[in-house]
Design an enzyme around this catalytic site. Sequence first.
Site, PDB file in Angstrom:
ATOM      1  N   HIS A 263      -1.309  -6.498   3.443  1.00  0.00           N
ATOM      2  CA  HIS A 263      -1.052  -5.533   2.889  1.00  0.00           C
ATOM      3  C   HIS A 263      -2.527  -4.652   2.861  1.00  0.00           C
ATOM      4  CE1 HIS A 263       0.950  -2.002   1.223  1.00  0.00           C
ATOM      5  NE2 HIS A 263       1.472  -2.478   0.169  1.00  0.00           N
ATOM      6  N   HIS A 302       3.491  -4.391  12.267  1.00  0.00           N
ATOM      7  CA  HIS A 302       3.680  -4.098  10.767  1.00  0.00           C
ATOM      8  C   HIS A 302       5.828  -3.994  11.236  1.00  0.00           C
ATOM      9  CE1 HIS A 302       5.238  -0.158   8.478  1.00  0.00           C
ATOM     10  NE2 HIS A 302       3.631  -0.337   7.662  1.00  0.00           N
ATOM     11  N   ASP A 358      -4.723   1.009   8.638  1.00  0.00           N
ATOM     12  CA  ASP A 358      -5.993   0.180   8.738  1.00  0.00           C
ATOM     13  C   ASP A 358      -6.825  -0.208   9.651  1.00  0.00           C
ATOM     14  OD1 ASP A 358      -3.175  -1.573   5.965  1.00  0.00           O
ATOM     15  OD2 ASP A 358      -4.761  -0.372   5.843  1.00  0.00           O
TER      16      ASP A 358
HETATM   17  C1  SDX Z   1       0.687  -1.991   5.825  1.00  0.00           C
HETATM   18  O1  SDX Z   1       4.999  -1.261   5.141  1.00  0.00           O
HETATM   19  C2  SDX Z   1       4.289  -0.936   4.685  1.00  0.00           C
HETATM   20  O2  SDX Z   1       4.769   0.265   4.870  1.00  0.00           O
HETATM   21  C3  SDX Z   1       2.484  -1.380   4.678  1.00  0.00           C
HETATM   22  C4  SDX Z   1       1.542  -0.086   5.127  1.00  0.00           C
HETATM   23  C5  SDX Z   1       2.018   0.579   3.618  1.00  0.00           C
HETATM   24  O3  SDX Z   1       1.129   2.366   4.277  1.00  0.00           O
HETATM   25  O4  SDX Z   1       1.774  -0.127   2.427  1.00  0.00           O
HETATM   26  O5  SDX Z   1       2.137   0.393   6.558  1.00  0.00           O
HETATM   27  C6  SDX Z   1       0.169  -0.473   4.888  1.00  0.00           C
HETATM   28  O6  SDX Z   1       0.304  -2.963   4.817  1.00  0.00           O
HETATM   29  C7  SDX Z   1      -0.188  -2.488   6.635  1.00  0.00           C
HETATM   30  C8  SDX Z   1       0.181  -4.128   8.176  1.00  0.00           C
HETATM   31  C9  SDX Z   1      -1.551  -4.423   6.834  1.00  0.00           C
HETATM   32  N1  SDX Z   1      -1.301  -5.754   7.456  1.00  0.00           N
HETATM   33  C10 SDX Z   1      -1.991  -5.967   8.803  1.00  0.00           C
HETATM   34  O7  SDX Z   1      -2.641  -5.606   9.525  1.00  0.00           O
HETATM   35  C11 SDX Z   1      -2.185  -7.971   8.727  1.00  0.00           C
HETATM   36  C12 SDX Z   1      -2.084  -8.089  10.130  1.00  0.00           C
HETATM   37  N2  SDX Z   1      -0.358  -7.499  10.016  1.00  0.00           N
HETATM   38  C13 SDX Z   1       0.433  -8.644   9.930  1.00  0.00           C
HETATM   39  O8  SDX Z   1      -0.371  -9.922   8.904  1.00  0.00           O
HETATM   40  C14 SDX Z   1       1.745  -8.907  10.462  1.00  0.00           C
HETATM   41  O9  SDX Z   1       1.697  -7.665  10.850  1.00  0.00           O
HETATM   42  C15 SDX Z   1       2.524  -7.681   9.119  1.00  0.00           C
HETATM   43  C16 SDX Z   1       2.065  -8.924   7.897  1.00  0.00           C
HETATM   44  C17 SDX Z   1       1.957  -6.431   9.044  1.00  0.00           C
HETATM   45  C18 SDX Z   1       3.965  -7.751   8.636  1.00  0.00           C
HETATM   46  O10 SDX Z   1       3.844  -9.095   8.934  1.00  0.00           O
HETATM   47  P1  SDX Z   1       5.837  -9.429   9.534  1.00  0.00           P
HETATM   48  O11 SDX Z   1       6.483  -8.104   9.355  1.00  0.00           O
HETATM   49  O12 SDX Z   1       6.685 -10.355   8.509  1.00  0.00           O
HETATM   50  O13 SDX Z   1       5.883 -10.007  11.284  1.00  0.00           O
HETATM   51  P2  SDX Z   1       5.762 -11.776  11.638  1.00  0.00           P
HETATM   52  O14 SDX Z   1       4.635 -11.799  11.049  1.00  0.00           O
HETATM   53  O15 SDX Z   1       6.612 -11.662  11.241  1.00  0.00           O
HETATM   54  O16 SDX Z   1       5.153 -11.443  13.117  1.00  0.00           O
HETATM   55  C19 SDX Z   1       6.167 -10.996  13.676  1.00  0.00           C
HETATM   56  C20 SDX Z   1       5.662 -11.739  15.162  1.00  0.00           C
HETATM   57  C21 SDX Z   1       5.159 -13.355  15.020  1.00  0.00           C
HETATM   58  O17 SDX Z   1       4.882 -14.168  16.245  1.00  0.00           O
HETATM   59  P3  SDX Z   1       6.106 -15.300  16.489  1.00  0.00           P
HETATM   60  O18 SDX Z   1       5.973 -15.653  15.127  1.00  0.00           O
HETATM   61  O19 SDX Z   1       7.038 -14.149  17.028  1.00  0.00           O
HETATM   62  O20 SDX Z   1       5.063 -15.639  17.707  1.00  0.00           O
HETATM   63  O21 SDX Z   1       4.339 -10.714  15.264  1.00  0.00           O
HETATM   64  C22 SDX Z   1       3.085 -11.750  15.258  1.00  0.00           C
HETATM   65  C23 SDX Z   1       4.305 -12.851  14.458  1.00  0.00           C
HETATM   66  O22 SDX Z   1       2.573 -14.295  14.428  1.00  0.00           O
HETATM   67  N3  SDX Z   1       2.190 -11.229  14.181  1.00  0.00           N
HETATM   68  C24 SDX Z   1       0.816 -11.259  14.681  1.00  0.00           C
HETATM   69  C25 SDX Z   1       0.716 -10.012  14.119  1.00  0.00           C
HETATM   70  N4  SDX Z   1       1.291  -9.632  13.175  1.00  0.00           N
HETATM   71  C26 SDX Z   1       2.555  -9.651  13.274  1.00  0.00           C
HETATM   72  N5  SDX Z   1       0.011 -11.946  15.499  1.00  0.00           N
HETATM   73  C27 SDX Z   1      -1.529 -10.733  15.571  1.00  0.00           C
HETATM   74  N6  SDX Z   1      -1.568 -10.548  15.267  1.00  0.00           N
HETATM   75  C28 SDX Z   1      -1.227  -9.254  14.168  1.00  0.00           C
HETATM   76  N7  SDX Z   1      -1.377  -8.242  13.382  1.00  0.00           N
END
Ligand code: SDX
Length: 422
Positions: A263, A302, A358
């Site tokens: 997050h 996201h 971010d």
């Molecule tokens: C913020 O919610 C909000 O509004 C948050 C925010 C706000 O203003 O409050 O916008 C601020 O928190 C932005 C997000 C910051 N976090 C990151 O940048 C961390 C990296 N991102 C991931 O951890 C992830 O994308 C999340 C946590 C942001 C979202 O997670 P989800 O929705 O649970 O997605 P998921 O983990 O189920 O991913 C779906 C697929 C998976 O692959 P498969 O299992 O289908 O093969 O996408 C892949 C994940 O492995 N994936 C990524 C990835 N994010 C998702 N693969 C590589 N790098 C990534 N960053």
Amino acid sequence: MGESITITDNRTGETIEIPIDRGGIDARAWGSLLPGIWFDDPSFTATSGADSAITYLDGAKGLLRYRGYPIEQLAGSTSFLEVAHLIVFGELPNRVQLTAWSDEIASEAPIHENFHKRILEGFRDDAHAMGVLVSGIAAMSTFWPDGKDVEDPVCRRTQIIRLIAKMPTLAASAYRRSVGTPYVQPDPDLDYTGNFLSMMFCQRDRPYEVDPVLRDALDLLFVLHADHEQNCSTTAARVVGSAHADPYLTVASAAAALSGPRHGGANEAVVRMLENIGSYDNVDDFIAGVKAGDQKLMGFGHRVYKNYDPRARIVKDTAHRVFEVTGRNPLLDMALKLEEVALADEYFISRNLYPNVDFYSGLIYQSMGFPVEMFTVLFAIGRTPGWLAHWDELLVNESRIARPRQTYSGRPERTVPHTDQR
Ligand code: SDX
């Protein structure tokens, strides 16, 4: 009835038609037909937890609006304090209201000397700024026990102003403690964001010259972070606030959730990721590791946006203006290459992974002189009006306490064995 769904309980043949209202269906209607049958949705991916009028997101189209105003219009044309007023009270202030609002915030900006002497001094020298901030916000509840009268709108307004006003002072004090410079109190002659920069970086022997480009850039970043609907930290605030906990403990719980690298902690994690990649030439190997599942590309992806985060685009444009003043952040080229490679790669395209707010923000903070441990603290300063607006909204709506159910997967009933029989 407009758009609707019909569900049938095949055990009884009973059916019920439920209207689709603003993208959702009312669980109470579901419960009238199927009492005791829960939706199993642990991360709330397909669950609406609130009826809110504050922020509108469209993840497919990459839309973000605060109280109906598109973020692209607000960014650059309104100050953070104007946007805080909009998010909390529902309207942008006129000139008279803005002056009164700014004066109220400035008058509440100082923090009690005991915060410095007895609370902040209690932390280890290497304490992470988010641990200090969360503790400091929670400690405020002991300074202002009157904040517990959460059902009184006048009381809520007082606490909302205190928290918006004191976050920068607490944040700057957390930083000055970590670098060993004397604490400073706010300067009422400076605007909100300029005052924060001054409290962060002023030295005893010379006043801090606020650079207008850097001040405007940071103020814009606060605007971009001000609210984001039912994100993890705001959901934490709504859950804790629904128990009628006081606003300081409610906001502390939100800031605690924000600290996670999935997050708000992602802005710090992005810069650490770029530093670990080390050089432009290592980007392809790093991306291969991401696709192999070895690590995440921090700052990408996201839960809602399946398109470019509209804030990320604005942050990226802002970075170039900041670097004209501070000099180009050497990590920028690596970040641009990562984005270029990822946006052309099927792994990221097929998963709708784009830069989020971010991805570039940490590069700006770093170039402005903030240590990485302060990046999520900056996010928290920006998000405070959003957390408080949602807290106020749930109390105005007299929401019930948040108490979800569960799907049980544990052991069936069994008898407790005597110690000698275990
Ligand atoms: C913020 O919610 C909000 O509004 C948050 C925010 C706000 O203003 O409050 O916008 C601020 O928190 C932005 C997000 C910051 N976090 C990151 O940048 C961390 C990296 N991102 C991931 O951890 C992830 O994308 C999340 C946590 C942001 C979202 O997670 P989800 O929705 O649970 O997605 P998921 O983990 O189920 O991913 C779906 C697929 C998976 O692959 P498969 O299992 O289908 O093969 O996408 C892949 C994940 O492995 N994936 C990524 C990835 N994010 C998702 N693969 C590589 N790098 C990534 N960053």
